[in-house]
Motif scaffolding. Structure first.
Motif, mmCIF file in Angstrom:
data_model
loop_
_atom_site.group_PDB
_atom_site.id
_atom_site.type_symbol
_atom_site.label_atom_id
_atom_site.label_comp_id
_atom_site.label_asym_id
_atom_site.label_seq_id
_atom_site.Cartn_x
_atom_site.Cartn_y
_atom_site.Cartn_z
ATOM 1 N N UNK A 285 0.814 -1.208 0.000
ATOM 2 C CA UNK A 285 0.000 0.000 0.000
ATOM 3 C C UNK A 285 0.854 1.268 0.000
ATOM 4 N N UNK A 286 1.924 1.258 0.761
ATOM 5 C CA UNK A 286 2.817 2.426 0.750
ATOM 6 C C UNK A 286 3.485 2.578 -0.615
ATOM 7 N N UNK A 287 3.814 1.465 -1.250
ATOM 8 C CA UNK A 287 4.410 1.531 -2.577
ATOM 9 C C UNK A 287 3.455 2.078 -3.614
ATOM 10 N N UNK A 288 2.188 1.674 -3.523
ATOM 11 C CA UNK A 288 1.183 2.212 -4.438
ATOM 12 C C UNK A 288 1.013 3.709 -4.212
ATOM 13 N N UNK A 289 0.964 4.126 -2.950
ATOM 14 C CA UNK A 289 0.814 5.553 -2.660
ATOM 15 C C UNK A 289 1.983 6.351 -3.221
ATOM 16 N N UNK A 290 3.177 5.826 -3.104
ATOM 17 C CA UNK A 290 4.340 6.527 -3.652
ATOM 18 C C UNK A 290 4.228 6.687 -5.163
ATOM 19 N N UNK A 291 3.563 5.736 -5.811
ATOM 20 C CA UNK A 291 3.455 5.783 -7.274
ATOM 21 C C UNK A 291 2.343 6.694 -7.753
ATOM 22 N N UNK A 292 1.209 6.714 -7.035
ATOM 23 C CA UNK A 292 0.052 7.459 -7.533
ATOM 24 C C UNK A 292 -0.122 8.809 -6.858
ATOM 25 N N UNK A 293 0.597 9.036 -5.756
ATOM 26 C CA UNK A 293 0.507 10.319 -5.072
ATOM 27 C C UNK A 293 -0.736 10.439 -4.214
ATOM 28 N N UNK A 294 -0.951 11.624 -3.673
ATOM 29 C CA UNK A 294 -2.124 11.887 -2.851
ATOM 30 C C UNK A 294 -1.818 11.862 -1.367
ATOM 31 N N UNK A 295 -2.873 12.101 -0.572
ATOM 32 C CA UNK A 295 -2.705 12.222 0.875
ATOM 33 C C UNK A 295 -3.340 11.054 1.634
ATOM 34 N N UNK A 296 -3.402 9.886 1.013
ATOM 35 C CA UNK A 296 -4.039 8.736 1.659
ATOM 36 C C UNK A 296 -3.363 8.412 2.990
ATOM 37 N N UNK A 297 -4.189 8.112 3.999
ATOM 38 C CA UNK A 297 -3.708 7.702 5.320
ATOM 39 C C UNK A 297 -4.264 6.312 5.607
#
Length: 392
Positions: A285-297
């Motif tokens: 999940x952290x890897x996906x967030x790094x790729x797609x951006x945004x402020x997901x918590x």
């Protein structure tokens, strides 16, 4: 979650992409090609020895990636499907038509190929029918199976020689996709029976690939897609236990490796799993967030809590299954043999970003009806329950 539950969910997801498409092809004009992310393959080296390859079912999820990579490697291709898609392929791809559900494979008769790749088969009579016309006419038969063909998923580190599921019904050759849909617990046993039927008709010439969850651009099940889309939307994200392992494989990595196995004439069984190192849910999940951006918590929860909330692994929270109990080994399957044979992996960031781009290119009405994952209101409900749980 029990193994039976997992098999049902996995079979349902697979069948959902195969059967409606097959029925539509039988009664309607060829559909408009789906948007699929196209990698730059200009730099792909030509194979030392061009092959004449027959692909059964080359128009689904992994098939188009196989076609493009094989063409880049300089191979000659023939596709066999229920309907032609003349606008989807360049002129050098030959297309044959037939219907394996009704045993209509006569367009294959009298022909020879170096390799046959069987992508869509889930019932043994499909293998038998092809075997009758291609036995002695191909030098290698590649069958795309599934990890669900194994007898159990409770053991970590499972290798290709682990026991397979056994079919216990009255007559395996009478099973059809309709009977599979009626009893999804048959999915693993029927795939295993297909493997055995392949070896019967092509003894010593069979290559079996057992993939884990196949992801990436072109996926019509939305299982992995849920995460890039949800994470890009931002805000508080309900997440499964952070330490549970995850295995998945980009369809392009699977497709390209399959072609390379053909070039090697590599026989036997291979686990199509990835990545090379164990990946946790949190890392995914952290890897996906790094790729797609945004402020997901991320709000990581527990399997016990999710079960009490009736949140289903694999479907409500896709990709994840509990990393203990009957599914302890589901995402801990050994891929050493496959890596040694040349399986390589794109970075997770590439898969995530390309999957999100694929999703955004789909029609709006399709994006309004995701096939996996929690709806926003249901996710919010479960998050409230998590935060309201008693302390300790």
């Amino acid at each position: 979650m029990t193994r039976r539950d997992l098999l049902k969910l996995g079979a349902l997801a697979g069948a959902a992409t195969m059967i409606p498409r097959a029925l539509a092809q039988a009664s309607a004009p060829a559909p408009k090609p789906k948007p699929v992310h196209v990698d730059a393959l200009d730099g792909v080296a030509r194979a030392a020895q061009p092959l004449n390859i027959l692909i059964l079912g080359g128009t689904g999820f992994t098939g188009p990636h196989q076609v493009r990579y094989a063409l880049a490697r300089g191979h000659k291709l023939t596709l066999f499907n229920r309907g032609r898609r003349p606008k989807e392929w360049p002129a050098e791809v030959e297309e044959l038509t037939g219907d394996r559900e009704t045993s209509d494979v006569k367009s294959l008769a009298g022909r020879t190929w170096d390799v046959c790749i069987d992508n869509p088969t889930s019932v043994p009579h499909w293998v038998r029918d092809v075997g009758r016309v291609l036995q002695g006419r191909v030098k290698q038969y590649v069958f795309i199976s599934t990890l669900s063909a194994y007898a159990d998923t409770a053991t970590a580190g499972m290798t290709e020689d682990a026991p397979l599921a056994k079919y216990t019904g009255p007559d395996v050759m009478q099973e059809t996709r309709a009977t599979l849909l009626a009893n999804l617990a048959l999915y693993g046993p029927l795939k295993a029976a297909c493997e055995q039927e392949a070896e019967k008709w092509f003894p010593g010439l069979t290559t079996v690939i057992r993939p884990t969850l196949i992801v990436g651009p072109g996926d019509d099940t939305d299982r992995f897609t849920y995460w890039p889309v949800r994470i890009a939307r931002g805000g508080e994200v309900l997440a499964p236990p952070p330490e549970d392992p995850v295995q998945l494989i980009d369809a392009r990595d699977l497709a390209e490796w399959t072609i390379r196995l053909c070039e090697q004439r590599a026989f036997g069984a291979f686990n199509g799993v990835g990545p090379a190192a164990e990946l946790s849910t949190a890392a995914l999940l952290h890897g996906v967030r790094a790729a797609v951006g945004g402020d997901a918590r991320f709000t990581f929860t527990t399997a016990e809590f999710l079960a009490r909330q009736r949140v289903q692994a694999w479907s409500d929270l896709p990709v994840w299954v509990p990393g203990q109990g009957e599914t302890l080994g589901f995402h801990r399957v050994s891929g050493r043999k496959s890596v040694a044979s040349g399986l390589t992996y794109r970075p997770l960031a590439v898969t995530a970003a390309d999957t999100l781009a694929y999703w955004k290119a789909l029609p709006e009405d399709r994006r309004a009806q995701p096939k996996a994952g929690l709806r926003p209101e249901r996710e919010a409900e479960v998050l409230r329950a998590w935060h309201a749980r008693p302390a300790g």
